[in-house]
Design a protein around this motif. Structure first.
Motif, PDB file in Angstrom:
ATOM      1  N   ALA A 142       3.051  -4.259 -13.728  1.00 56.73           N
ATOM      2  CA  ALA A 142       4.285  -3.509 -13.458  1.00 56.73           C
ATOM      3  C   ALA A 142       5.411  -3.949 -14.386  1.00 56.73           C
ATOM      4  CB  ALA A 142       4.694  -3.678 -11.994  1.00 56.73           C
TER       5      ALA A 142
ATOM      6  N   ALA B 184      -5.752   0.122  -6.836  1.00 59.51           N
ATOM      7  CA  ALA B 184      -4.297   0.043  -6.964  1.00 59.51           C
ATOM      8  C   ALA B 184      -3.887  -0.234  -8.409  1.00 59.51           C
ATOM      9  CB  ALA B 184      -3.744  -1.036  -6.042  1.00 59.51           C
ATOM     10  N   LEU B 185      -4.653  -1.110  -9.090  1.00 60.61           N
ATOM     11  CA  LEU B 185      -4.336  -1.420 -10.494  1.00 60.61           C
ATOM     12  C   LEU B 185      -4.615  -0.208 -11.380  1.00 60.61           C
ATOM     13  CD1 LEU B 185      -3.453  -3.339 -12.709  1.00 60.61           C
ATOM     14  CD2 LEU B 185      -5.815  -4.157 -12.860  1.00 60.61           C
TER      15      LEU B 185
ATOM     16  N   LEU C 229      -0.936  -7.169 -10.179  1.00 61.80           N
ATOM     17  CA  LEU C 229      -0.171  -5.919 -10.122  1.00 61.80           C
ATOM     18  C   LEU C 229       1.258  -6.123 -10.637  1.00 61.80           C
ATOM     19  CD1 LEU C 229      -1.272  -4.367  -6.692  1.00 61.80           C
ATOM     20  CD2 LEU C 229      -1.776  -3.485  -8.967  1.00 61.80           C
ATOM     21  N   LYS C 230       1.859  -7.242 -10.261  1.00 65.65           N
ATOM     22  CA  LYS C 230       3.218  -7.538 -10.729  1.00 65.65           C
ATOM     23  C   LYS C 230       3.253  -7.697 -12.247  1.00 65.65           C
ATOM     24  CE  LYS C 230       4.882  -9.779  -6.495  1.00 65.65           C
ATOM     25  NZ  LYS C 230       5.335 -11.062  -5.885  1.00 65.65           N
TER      26      LYS C 230
ATOM     27  N   ASP D 177      -0.608   5.816 -13.984  1.00 69.40           N
ATOM     28  CA  ASP D 177       0.739   6.360 -13.821  1.00 69.40           C
ATOM     29  C   ASP D 177       1.619   6.000 -15.016  1.00 69.40           C
ATOM     30  OD1 ASP D 177       0.140   7.557 -11.449  1.00 69.40           O
ATOM     31  OD2 ASP D 177       1.100   6.052 -10.176  1.00 69.40           O
ATOM     32  N   ARG D 178       1.544   4.733 -15.442  1.00 74.52           N
ATOM     33  CA  ARG D 178       2.351   4.290 -16.575  1.00 74.52           C
ATOM     34  C   ARG D 178       1.916   4.972 -17.870  1.00 74.52           C
ATOM     35  NH1 ARG D 178       4.678  -0.609 -16.615  1.00 74.52           N
ATOM     36  NH2 ARG D 178       5.484   0.173 -18.620  1.00 74.52           N
TER      37      ARG D 178
ATOM     38  N   SER E 280      -4.517   2.891 -10.544  1.00 76.28           N
ATOM     39  CA  SER E 280      -3.468   3.882 -10.259  1.00 76.28           C
ATOM     40  C   SER E 280      -2.175   3.524 -10.978  1.00 76.28           C
ATOM     41  CB  SER E 280      -3.214   3.975  -8.754  1.00 76.28           C
ATOM     42  OG  SER E 280      -4.350   4.458  -8.071  1.00 76.28           O
ATOM     43  N   LEU E 281      -1.811   2.238 -10.925  1.00 71.95           N
ATOM     44  CA  LEU E 281      -0.589   1.782 -11.593  1.00 71.95           C
ATOM     45  C   LEU E 281      -0.686   2.017 -13.102  1.00 71.95           C
ATOM     46  CD1 LEU E 281       2.110   0.260 -11.727  1.00 71.95           C
ATOM     47  CD2 LEU E 281       0.808  -1.878 -11.770  1.00 71.95           C
TER      48      LEU E 281
END
Length: 355
Positions: A20, A46-47, A16-17, A53-54, A49-50
């Motif tokens: 991000a 979660a990945l 995730l980091k 969103d991006r 979604s990230l």
């Protein structure tokens, strides 16, 4: 991103980091493929979604579709909350309500059934965007999507029908709701009353008010404000004043909006003495009228030669923090007792007090 090439085990939060930290959204899908090629990693919600969103922020909706297509092939199971956020993205960011609808219909294909919250959001979005022709289509899809309709759903439909001018159909929903094991609430009725009053159909709004009482639904301040505003708009200010007085006995207390709309109605109808009394009631409640209401009230009291009342209202106006200016040149006045008298005399000369 170089860490994805290492053979060291990567924890999900480390992946995730990495995502991000990607500055160029165009690299997200290629980096995602590299991450998925590792034996020690499987993508998480979660990945997804990230990444979405991006990508949405960069308006790369084609890449979003590619990710979703891959997830569907791999039978990835998303939560309702994921789809709720995705649908909001299509509705708000992409301004693509049709895609939002498609996503709602596609949810069972991801082994996820929409919640009432997600379903209602789509309805609300379509009504806000005035896509009335498809609102009923979405509503009719509830059984096959396994959605349990609630009162909020019907309130959205009522608003849409009223905006579309279909008042009879909107009112008929009051009879339809119990069949769906839902009951109308104050919001249902206030929405109907609001649009009826806007169209000058105040008497019909009061018929609904009586129906509320029979169904033992307590009217809130919003309902009373709508009715009082509708009456004032038609010049039926005496009836509005009576309705205002009956609020407290019904266990409902007026707010600043109630006072303001009634005050404006009283002034417009030249009921200046009653308006002065209402201003006093507002002061006792710690409320204050608008500056324009003060100005029109003082002008009105002067026009009917109620100078003492004008003095009193002007003093209240100053006590509430307004700084009057008088004369066409907008010159400020010092608010001593003598100047208050002078201001009233000036207003008698047809000059206005305004800020």
């Amino acid at each position: 991103m170089g860490r994805l090439d290492h053979k060291d085990w990567l924890a999900p939060n480390e992946v995730l980091k990495i995502f991000a930290s990607i500055r160029d959204a165009g690299l997200i899908t290629s980096v995602f493929k590299k991450a998925c090629a590792r034996r020690d990693y499987k993508p998480s919600e979660a990945l997804y979604s990230l990444m979405i969103d991006r990508l949405a922020g960069a308006r790369r909706f084609g890449d979003v579709e590619e990710l979703l297509a891959r997830a569907r092939v791999e039978k990835f199971r998303f939560s309702d909350e994921f789809f709720y956020r995705l649908i909001k993205m299509y509705g708000n960011v992409a301004n693509h309500p049709e895609k939002a609808m498609e996503t709602l219909y596609a949810m069972p294909g991801y082994n996820c059934w929409p919640s009432t919250k997600t379903f209602n959001y789509v309805l609300h979005m379509l009504v806000c965007k005035r896509q009335y022709e498809v609102v009923h289509e979405v509503y009719a899809s509830a059984p096959r999507l396994g959605v349990a309709l609630d009162t909020c759903c019907f309130n959205i439909l009522v608003k849409g029908l009223c905006q579309f001018g279909k008042f009879d159909e909107a009112i008929s929903l009051l009879d339809e709701m119990p069949k769906q094991e839902c009951l109308p609430n104050a919001k249902t009725y206030s929405t109907l009353m609001h649009f009826l009053c806007q169209k000058g159909r105040v008497d019909e709004a009061f018929e609904l008010f009586e129906r509320m009482r029979k169904e033992e639904i307590e009217a809130d301040t919003v309902v009373y404000n709508i009715l009082i505003s509708g009456l004032c708009r038609e010049g039926r200010v005496s009836v509005a004043f009576h309705q205002f007085k009956s609020m407290s006995s019904e266990g409902c207390h007026p707010n600043s909006g109630t006072y303001q709309v009634l005050l404006d109605g009283l002034v417009a109808s030249r009921m200046f003495v009653e308006a002065k009394g209402l201003v006093g009631m507002m002061s006792a409640e710690g409320l204050r009228p608008s500056f324009s209401s003060y100005k029109l009230l003082i002008d009105g009291l002067c026009s009917v030669n109620c100078l003492d009342d004008a003095h009193h209202v002007l003093k209240q106006m100053v006590d509430h923090g307004f700084v009057p200016r008088m004369g066409r040149d907008q010159a400020e006045i010092t608010l001593t007792k003598e100047m208050v008298v002078e201001a009233t005399v000036t207003m008698m000369g047809k000059q206005h007090v305004h800020t």
